[in-house]
Design a protein around this motif. Structure first.
Motif, short mmCIF file in Angstrom:
data_model
loop_
_atom_site.label_atom_id
_atom_site.label_comp_id
_atom_site.label_asym_id
_atom_site.label_seq_id
_atom_site.Cartn_x
_atom_site.Cartn_y
_atom_site.Cartn_z
N ILE A 78 -5.02 54.27 5.73
CA ILE A 78 -3.58 54.26 5.43
C ILE A 78 -3.02 52.84 5.56
CG2 ILE A 78 -1.31 55.09 6.24
CD1 ILE A 78 -2.67 57.74 6.93
N GLY A 79 -3.71 52.00 6.30
CA GLY A 79 -3.27 50.62 6.53
C GLY A 79 -2.90 49.84 5.28
N PRO A 80 -3.69 49.91 4.19
CA PRO A 80 -3.31 49.15 3.00
C PRO A 80 -1.94 49.51 2.44
CG PRO A 80 -5.61 49.77 2.86
CD PRO A 80 -5.03 50.49 4.07
N VAL A 81 -1.54 50.77 2.58
CA VAL A 81 -0.22 51.18 2.09
C VAL A 81 0.87 50.50 2.91
CG1 VAL A 81 1.32 53.15 1.74
CG2 VAL A 81 -1.13 53.37 1.26
N SER A 82 0.71 50.52 4.23
CA SER A 82 1.68 49.87 5.10
C SER A 82 1.70 48.36 4.86
CB SER A 82 1.34 50.17 6.57
OG SER A 82 2.23 49.53 7.42
N LEU A 83 0.52 47.78 4.70
CA LEU A 83 0.43 46.35 4.42
C LEU A 83 1.20 46.00 3.16
CD1 LEU A 83 -0.89 43.51 4.87
CD2 LEU A 83 -2.74 44.32 3.39
N HIS A 84 0.98 46.77 2.11
CA HIS A 84 1.68 46.50 0.85
C HIS A 84 3.19 46.60 1.02
CE1 HIS A 84 3.31 47.47 -3.18
NE2 HIS A 84 2.47 46.53 -3.53
N ARG A 85 3.63 47.63 1.74
CA ARG A 85 5.06 47.82 1.92
C ARG A 85 5.68 46.67 2.70
NH1 ARG A 85 8.07 48.21 -0.83
NH2 ARG A 85 6.54 49.40 -1.93
N LEU A 86 4.97 46.17 3.72
CA LEU A 86 5.54 45.13 4.58
C LEU A 86 5.50 43.74 3.95
CD1 LEU A 86 4.24 46.36 8.03
CD2 LEU A 86 6.59 46.41 7.17
N VAL A 87 4.57 43.50 3.02
CA VAL A 87 4.48 42.16 2.43
C VAL A 87 4.97 42.13 0.99
CG1 VAL A 87 2.59 41.50 3.95
CG2 VAL A 87 2.08 42.34 1.65
N SER A 88 5.39 43.27 0.47
CA SER A 88 5.86 43.33 -0.91
C SER A 88 7.01 42.35 -1.14
CB SER A 88 6.32 44.75 -1.23
OG SER A 88 6.70 44.86 -2.57
N GLY A 89 6.90 41.59 -2.21
CA GLY A 89 7.93 40.62 -2.55
C GLY A 89 7.82 39.29 -1.82
N ARG A 90 6.80 39.10 -1.03
CA ARG A 90 6.63 37.88 -0.24
C ARG A 90 5.68 36.88 -0.90
NH1 ARG A 90 10.63 38.16 3.60
NH2 ARG A 90 10.62 40.23 4.50
N ARG A 91 5.22 37.19 -2.09
CA ARG A 91 4.32 36.32 -2.85
C ARG A 91 2.99 36.05 -2.13
NH1 ARG A 91 7.33 34.75 -7.14
NH2 ARG A 91 9.54 34.47 -6.84
N VAL A 92 2.46 37.09 -1.52
CA VAL A 92 1.16 36.98 -0.83
C VAL A 92 0.18 38.05 -1.31
CG1 VAL A 92 2.11 35.85 1.23
CG2 VAL A 92 1.97 38.35 1.12
N LYS A 93 0.39 38.54 -2.52
CA LYS A 93 -0.45 39.65 -2.99
C LYS A 93 -1.94 39.31 -2.99
CE LYS A 93 0.79 43.10 -5.50
NZ LYS A 93 1.39 43.83 -6.58
N PRO A 94 -2.38 38.14 -3.45
CA PRO A 94 -3.83 37.87 -3.41
C PRO A 94 -4.40 37.98 -1.99
CG PRO A 94 -2.76 36.27 -4.82
CD PRO A 94 -1.66 37.05 -4.13
N GLN A 95 -3.69 37.47 -1.01
CA GLN A 95 -4.14 37.57 0.37
C GLN A 95 -4.08 39.02 0.86
OE1 GLN A 95 -1.76 35.51 -0.77
NE2 GLN A 95 -2.46 33.43 -0.36
N ALA A 96 -3.02 39.73 0.46
CA ALA A 96 -2.87 41.13 0.87
C ALA A 96 -3.98 41.99 0.27
CB ALA A 96 -1.49 41.65 0.43
N VAL A 97 -4.38 41.70 -0.96
CA VAL A 97 -5.46 42.46 -1.60
C VAL A 97 -6.76 42.25 -0.83
CG1 VAL A 97 -6.90 42.62 -3.67
CG2 VAL A 97 -4.42 42.57 -3.89
N ARG A 98 -7.04 41.01 -0.45
CA ARG A 98 -8.27 40.74 0.32
C ARG A 98 -8.25 41.48 1.66
NH1 ARG A 98 -7.63 35.82 -2.30
NH2 ARG A 98 -6.46 34.86 -0.60
#
Length: 164
Positions: A78-98
């Protein structure tokens, strides 16, 4: 067109690649997440069954380990969902995907451990036979082949040195 002249890969920016990879990752997580949540839900009910009190100390210990593993697997998947929600719009998607990819991998390893200990407990209680460890080992080897062996073989066999 020859193999050497054929275009390989995609012409996408780092952000476009991260968006595509995120979508693929979330689809993968949905499958694993559903399985782990159903398994974890069933595990939570076992302790409230009358037969639980009659389990041996060893079987109760296996149950506790199984529930903890299931809780950890659920958290990791479930962690990736929370991660996406918390960093969404912060321009860190490549790092968030990793990071989400690593969390998913850990979640799958924990799911493997949860399923292994669940199978061990169920077969110990259902059969009390000495062949249970061998049967569990065979199933774990099957999981390892399906979840890791074949994918790693395909990655090695079909990835060229010029691929990312």
């Amino acid at each position: 067109m020859t193999e050497a002249g054929r275009r390989r890969g995609r012409n996408e920016t780092e952000e476009e690649r991260a968006d595509r990879m995120w979508g693929e990752l979330i689809q993968e997580v949905r499958v694993a997440q559903t399985g782990v949540q159903i398994l974890f839900g069933f595990l939570l009910t076992v302790v409230f069954q009358p037969k639980y009190a009659r389990l041996t100390d060893t079987d109760q210990a296996i149950y506790i380990v199984t529930v903890v593993l299931g809780a950890c697997a659920t958290g990791a998947l479930i962690g990736p969902v929370s991660l996406h929600r918390l960093v969404s719009g912060r321009r860190v998607k490549p790092q968030a995907v990793r990071l989400a990819s690593r969390m998913t991998f850990v979640g799958l390893v924990l799911l493997l451990a949860t399923m292994t200990s669940s199978l061990l407990l169920i077969l110990r209680v259902a059969t009390h036979d000495s062949y249970v460890p061998y049967l569990v080992t065979a199933v774990v080897l099957w999981y390892l082949l399906c979840w890791y062996g074949l994918p790693l073989w395909a990655r090695r066999r079909h990835t060229s040195r010029t691929d990312d």
